[in-house]
Write a protein that holds these residues in place. Structure first.
Motif, PDB file in Angstrom:
ATOM      1  N   ASN A 274      30.010 -13.274  23.377  1.00 29.84           N
ATOM      2  CA  ASN A 274      29.564 -12.609  24.579  1.00 29.84           C
ATOM      3  C   ASN A 274      30.086 -11.634  24.949  1.00 29.84           C
ATOM      4  OD1 ASN A 274      26.991 -14.143  24.615  1.00 29.84           O
ATOM      5  ND2 ASN A 274      28.214 -15.853  25.654  1.00 29.84           N
ATOM      6  N   VAL A 275      29.386 -10.321  24.896  1.00 28.14           N
ATOM      7  CA  VAL A 275      30.296  -9.010  25.774  1.00 28.14           C
ATOM      8  C   VAL A 275      29.681  -8.479  26.569  1.00 28.14           C
ATOM      9  CG1 VAL A 275      31.249  -6.850  24.804  1.00 28.14           C
ATOM     10  CG2 VAL A 275      31.082  -8.405  23.157  1.00 28.14           C
ATOM     11  N   PRO A 276      30.300  -8.025  27.815  1.00 31.48           N
ATOM     12  CA  PRO A 276      29.760  -7.591  29.088  1.00 31.48           C
ATOM     13  C   PRO A 276      28.969  -6.491  28.883  1.00 31.48           C
ATOM     14  CG  PRO A 276      31.833  -8.298  29.157  1.00 31.48           C
ATOM     15  CD  PRO A 276      31.774  -8.426  27.869  1.00 31.48           C
ATOM     16  N   VAL A 277      27.602  -6.442  29.241  1.00 32.50           N
ATOM     17  CA  VAL A 277      26.868  -5.148  29.005  1.00 32.50           C
ATOM     18  C   VAL A 277      26.048  -5.312  27.725  1.00 32.50           C
ATOM     19  CG1 VAL A 277      26.359  -2.723  28.801  1.00 32.50           C
ATOM     20  CG2 VAL A 277      28.181  -3.736  30.544  1.00 32.50           C
ATOM     21  N   LEU A 278      26.927  -5.385  26.527  1.00 31.80           N
ATOM     22  CA  LEU A 278      26.149  -5.592  25.415  1.00 31.80           C
ATOM     23  C   LEU A 278      25.495  -6.764  24.954  1.00 31.80           C
ATOM     24  CD1 LEU A 278      28.774  -3.651  23.119  1.00 31.80           C
ATOM     25  CD2 LEU A 278      27.028  -2.762  24.215  1.00 31.80           C
ATOM     26  N   GLY A 279      25.790  -7.803  25.787  1.00 32.76           N
ATOM     27  CA  GLY A 279      25.464  -9.165  25.431  1.00 32.76           C
ATOM     28  C   GLY A 279      25.858 -10.016  24.276  1.00 32.76           C
ATOM     29  N   SER A 280      25.060 -10.651  23.451  1.00 31.58           N
ATOM     30  CA  SER A 280      25.621 -11.402  22.328  1.00 31.58           C
ATOM     31  C   SER A 280      25.836 -10.469  21.366  1.00 31.58           C
ATOM     32  CB  SER A 280      24.761 -12.652  22.195  1.00 31.58           C
ATOM     33  OG  SER A 280      25.236 -13.666  21.052  1.00 31.58           O
ATOM     34  N   LEU A 281      27.169 -10.744  20.524  1.00 31.54           N
ATOM     35  CA  LEU A 281      27.138  -9.820  19.532  1.00 31.54           C
ATOM     36  C   LEU A 281      27.681 -11.096  18.088  1.00 31.54           C
ATOM     37  CD1 LEU A 281      28.964  -6.535  20.591  1.00 31.54           C
ATOM     38  CD2 LEU A 281      26.459  -6.970  19.674  1.00 31.54           C
ATOM     39  N   ASN A 282      27.445 -10.824  16.982  1.00 31.11           N
ATOM     40  CA  ASN A 282      27.744 -11.314  15.906  1.00 31.11           C
ATOM     41  C   ASN A 282      29.004 -10.762  15.317  1.00 31.11           C
ATOM     42  OD1 ASN A 282      25.804 -13.481  15.833  1.00 31.11           O
ATOM     43  ND2 ASN A 282      24.386 -12.206  14.709  1.00 31.11           N
ATOM     44  N   VAL A 283      30.223 -11.857  15.147  1.00 33.11           N
ATOM     45  CA  VAL A 283      31.479 -11.308  14.875  1.00 33.11           C
ATOM     46  C   VAL A 283      31.949 -11.837  13.619  1.00 33.11           C
ATOM     47  CG1 VAL A 283      33.980 -11.137  15.378  1.00 33.11           C
ATOM     48  CG2 VAL A 283      32.106 -10.536  17.158  1.00 33.11           C
ATOM     49  N   ASN A 284      32.341 -11.260  12.651  1.00 33.86           N
ATOM     50  CA  ASN A 284      32.908 -11.918  11.333  1.00 33.86           C
ATOM     51  C   ASN A 284      34.035 -11.466  10.829  1.00 33.86           C
ATOM     52  OD1 ASN A 284      33.305 -11.080   8.233  1.00 33.86           O
ATOM     53  ND2 ASN A 284      31.836 -12.710   8.353  1.00 33.86           N
ATOM     54  N   LEU A 285      35.015 -12.519  10.675  1.00 35.52           N
ATOM     55  CA  LEU A 285      36.539 -12.004  10.574  1.00 35.52           C
ATOM     56  C   LEU A 285      36.891 -11.120   9.523  1.00 35.52           C
ATOM     57  CD1 LEU A 285      39.371 -12.610  11.494  1.00 35.52           C
ATOM     58  CD2 LEU A 285      39.386 -14.522   9.809  1.00 35.52           C
ATOM     59  N   PHE A 286      36.069 -11.161   8.411  1.00 36.22           N
ATOM     60  CA  PHE A 286      36.398 -10.351   7.381  1.00 36.22           C
ATOM     61  C   PHE A 286      35.951  -8.930   7.642  1.00 36.22           C
ATOM     62  CE2 PHE A 286      34.582  -8.348   3.546  1.00 36.22           C
ATOM     63  CZ  PHE A 286      35.534  -7.822   2.714  1.00 36.22           C
ATOM     64  N   ARG A 287      34.785  -8.731   8.284  1.00 32.60           N
ATOM     65  CA  ARG A 287      34.298  -7.504   8.598  1.00 32.60           C
ATOM     66  C   ARG A 287      35.175  -6.888   9.664  1.00 32.60           C
ATOM     67  NH1 ARG A 287      29.142  -9.029   9.887  1.00 32.60           N
ATOM     68  NH2 ARG A 287      29.385  -9.177  12.309  1.00 32.60           N
ATOM     69  N   VAL A 288      35.401  -7.718  10.719  1.00 30.49           N
ATOM     70  CA  VAL A 288      36.630  -6.978  11.483  1.00 30.49           C
ATOM     71  C   VAL A 288      37.874  -6.391  10.892  1.00 30.49           C
ATOM     72  CG1 VAL A 288      38.168  -7.276  13.598  1.00 30.49           C
ATOM     73  CG2 VAL A 288      35.590  -8.402  13.491  1.00 30.49           C
ATOM     74  N   VAL A 289      38.542  -7.326   9.898  1.00 22.62           N
ATOM     75  CA  VAL A 289      39.668  -6.894   9.403  1.00 22.62           C
ATOM     76  C   VAL A 289      39.583  -5.824   8.415  1.00 22.62           C
ATOM     77  CG1 VAL A 289      41.559  -7.564   7.904  1.00 22.62           C
ATOM     78  CG2 VAL A 289      40.900  -8.981   9.674  1.00 22.62           C
ATOM     79  N   TRP A 290      38.565  -5.541   7.580  1.00 21.18           N
ATOM     80  CA  TRP A 290      38.062  -4.710   6.406  1.00 21.18           C
ATOM     81  C   TRP A 290      37.890  -3.306   7.247  1.00 21.18           C
ATOM     82  CZ3 TRP A 290      37.446  -1.624   2.906  1.00 21.18           C
ATOM     83  CH2 TRP A 290      36.395  -0.722   2.893  1.00 21.18           C
ATOM     84  N   ARG A 291      36.984  -3.516   8.163  1.00 19.07           N
ATOM     85  CA  ARG A 291      36.501  -2.080   8.633  1.00 19.07           C
ATOM     86  C   ARG A 291      37.563  -1.409   9.578  1.00 19.07           C
ATOM     87  NH1 ARG A 291      30.168  -2.470  10.450  1.00 19.07           N
ATOM     88  NH2 ARG A 291      29.212  -3.441   8.472  1.00 19.07           N
ATOM     89  N   THR A 292      38.536  -2.106  10.043  1.00 15.86           N
ATOM     90  CA  THR A 292      39.646  -1.645  10.902  1.00 15.86           C
ATOM     91  C   THR A 292      40.511  -1.176  10.063  1.00 15.86           C
ATOM     92  OG1 THR A 292      39.375  -3.509  12.584  1.00 15.86           O
ATOM     93  CG2 THR A 292      41.362  -2.151  12.529  1.00 15.86           C
ATOM     94  N   THR A 293      40.800  -1.611   8.850  1.00 15.00           N
ATOM     95  CA  THR A 293      41.802  -1.082   7.932  1.00 15.00           C
ATOM     96  C   THR A 293      41.345  -0.013   7.115  1.00 15.00           C
ATOM     97  OG1 THR A 293      42.595  -3.520   7.411  1.00 15.00           O
ATOM     98  CG2 THR A 293      42.997  -1.815   5.762  1.00 15.00           C
ATOM     99  N   TYR A 294      40.098   0.096   7.208  1.00 12.54           N
ATOM    100  CA  TYR A 294      39.550   1.302   6.270  1.00 12.54           C
ATOM    101  C   TYR A 294      39.683   2.557   7.308  1.00 12.54           C
ATOM    102  CZ  TYR A 294      36.229   4.698   4.602  1.00 12.54           C
ATOM    103  OH  TYR A 294      35.756   6.091   4.183  1.00 12.54           O
ATOM    104  N   VAL A 295      39.162   2.390   8.679  1.00 13.51           N
ATOM    105  CA  VAL A 295      39.511   3.443   9.643  1.00 13.51           C
ATOM    106  C   VAL A 295      40.691   4.022   9.731  1.00 13.51           C
ATOM    107  CG1 VAL A 295      39.079   3.905  12.061  1.00 13.51           C
ATOM    108  CG2 VAL A 295      37.468   2.684  10.906  1.00 13.51           C
ATOM    109  N   ILE A 296      41.767   2.860   9.834  1.00 15.12           N
ATOM    110  CA  ILE A 296      43.152   3.230   9.726  1.00 15.12           C
ATOM    111  C   ILE A 296      43.764   4.140   8.726  1.00 15.12           C
ATOM    112  CG2 ILE A 296      45.541   2.358   9.824  1.00 15.12           C
ATOM    113  CD1 ILE A 296      44.624  -0.114  11.353  1.00 15.12           C
TER     114      ILE A 296
END
Length: 481
Positions: free
Chosen positions: A371-393
């Motif tokens: 649950n994120v304020p304003v945005l509401g409920s979001l689906n979070v996946n650990l692999f997605r978070v790590v992989w996408r963050t690494t790519y941007v960096i």
């Protein structure tokens, strides 16, 4: 309903399996798409009108009043023509009732298969990676330009006002890390619309400033039918290299074919997607060509043969400084959205491949509700978070190493134009339409493809030469323009 084993093997249930709930699903079992020609046009304008417009005055200056606009119109026509061919290939083998293909590479696989599919995937993803790096460079240059504009206004135009690009690349990367956690390309229509508005804003500002400069009289400005003059502005060798690079810059300005299928996959199925996509492509390319011709020619009229590589950050304009600041803020906001349009196919490819290869992995396949304020409920996946963050960096780090605006854009445009914009759409159209070899249409399509290949090669050579020259004289803490 599907069994557990079927679900683990990427099984897709058909709409009929859900009874009345099937109304919410398309013919391929996916959630019903809601895109229209308006949202598709916004996606296209976001993808096409970008950093490319900023270098067009410089590109026209290298080729002059005749060749410059002619090359612009030629790229515009070729891009639109091949985009209509590609739109018919979204469904195969029939463009209206055939099986959907979700990505550009899937279309190539369905139409051509084999080694061409592998080569397409390599070309597409190399280009997408290059574009995200290029947008990181351009956005940081625009952010730096805001500070430099204020510095020039305060201390005078003769002040050096050196500001490093690197901190702004880090800021841009942090913003992209957050936006990259949006799990679905279909959720980005709002971002594309905002970005499209920004592209109109800064293009219009650049256009208006050019008109004002021309109207104000610029007697010292030199223009010619052939562009920069040999022996006056450049040597004969430099003239040739710069013309090659200018062709690459224009090619980059029209680079959007590699995300056309992903954009088309957001459209609802009625009316037929190919018909809607052709309309969106026409609107998008006509709009961008109008801006490109006006910005390129009026920018050249304003600055002449001394046109800067980026006419909003190269400080051909100094005043009104607040308007320059606003234009560069618009550029940065636009590129934030454009980055996501180009990076989402990369994310989707890696994540879908990982799910297919490791269907039992909880890290890759488990979604957590947050649950994120304003945005509401979001689906979070650990692999997605790590992989996408690494790519941007990683893209930010590469951008810091090679922060050269014109050369990088020219190289990306050169490498991507022929395979993705010309070769594959033509080959797929020939295959899908079952065109007879050596027929009149077959011959002229092949000639068009070969001519574009030659153009891409010479422009790539020019961009590589320019990149090599820039690396020799690179000063890490001097802002790149």
């Amino acid at each position: 309903m599907a069994t557990a084993s079927e679900k683990n093997s990427m099984y897709i249930e058909t709409p009929e399996a859900f009874g009345d709930a099937g109304k919410n699903f398309d013919d391929d079992g996916r959630i019903k798409r809601s895109g229209t020609w308006i949202t598709a046009s916004a996606h296209i304008i976001t993808a096409v009108i970008g950093s490319g417009v900023l270098s067009l005055a410089w590109a026209i200056a290298q080729m002059g009043w005749i060749a410059g606009p002619a090359v612009l119109f030629a790229f515009s026509f070729i891009t639109y023509f091949t985009s209509t061919l590609l739109a018919d290939c979204y469904r195969t083998p029939d463009p209206v009732h055939g099986k959907r293909n979700y990505t550009y590479s899937h279309v190539v696989k369905a139409s051509l298969g084999g080694r061409k599919f592998q080569l397409c995937g390599l070309a597409q993803y190399i280009n997408l990676v290059g574009v995200t790096i290029g947008y990181t460079i351009t956005a940081s240059i625009s952010m730096v330009a805001v500070k430099r504009s204020n510095c020039f206004h305060k201390h005078g135009h003769e002040d050096k006002c050196y500001i490093s690009n690197n901190p702004f690349m880090i800021i841009f990367a942090c913003i992209q890390i957050v936006l990259s956690q949006i799990p679905n390309f279909h959720k980005l229509s709002w971002l594309s619309i905002v970005a499209a508005v920004m592209s109109f804003a800064y293009s219009s500002i650049g256009l208006g400033l050019s008109i004002a400069k021309v109207a104000g009289g610029s007697n010292h400005v030199r223009t010619s039918l052939t562009g920069v003059e040999v022996g006056v502005d450049v040597t004969a060798t430099e003239k040739v290299w710069r013309m090659f690079q200018a062709i690459g810059d224009i090619a980059f300005a029209y680079a959007f074919s590699n995300v056309l299928i992903e954009i088309q996959d957001t459209l609802k199925s009625s009316p037929p997607e190919n018909r809607v996509m052709k309309r969106a492509s026409l609107i998008g390319i006509l709009t961008t060509t109008l801006f490109y011709v006006l910005c390129g020619t009026l920018g050249y009229a304003a600055f002449g043969n001394d046109a800067p590589g980026n006419f909003l950050t190269g400080f051909g304009f100094y005043e009104p400084f607040w308007l320059i600041d606003f234009a560069n803020i618009c550029i940065a906001i636009h590129l934030i959205g454009a980055y996501q349009v180009f990076v989402q196919p990369i994310f989707g490819f890696v994540e879908n491949s990982s799910k297919s290869r490791w269907p039992e992995s909880k890290i890759i396949n488990t979604e957590h509700s947050l649950n994120v304020p304003v945005l509401g409920s979001l689906n979070v996946n650990l692999f997605r978070v790590v992989w996408r963050t690494t790519y941007v960096i990683i893209t930010a780090v590469v951008a810091m190493m090679f922060p050269f605006f014109n050369d990088f854009l020219g190289l990306i445009g050169s490498l991507s134009f022929w395979p993705l914009t010309v070769y594959f759409p033509i080959e797929m159209y020939i295959k899908q339409s079952k065109m007879e070899r050596f027929s009149f249409t077959w011959v002229w399509l092949k000639i068009l493809s070969w001519v574009c290949l030659i153009v891409s090669i010479i422009s790539a050579v020019g961009s590589i030469q320019g990149l090599a020259q820039d690396l020799k004289k690179y000063q890490p803490f001097k802002p790149q323009q």
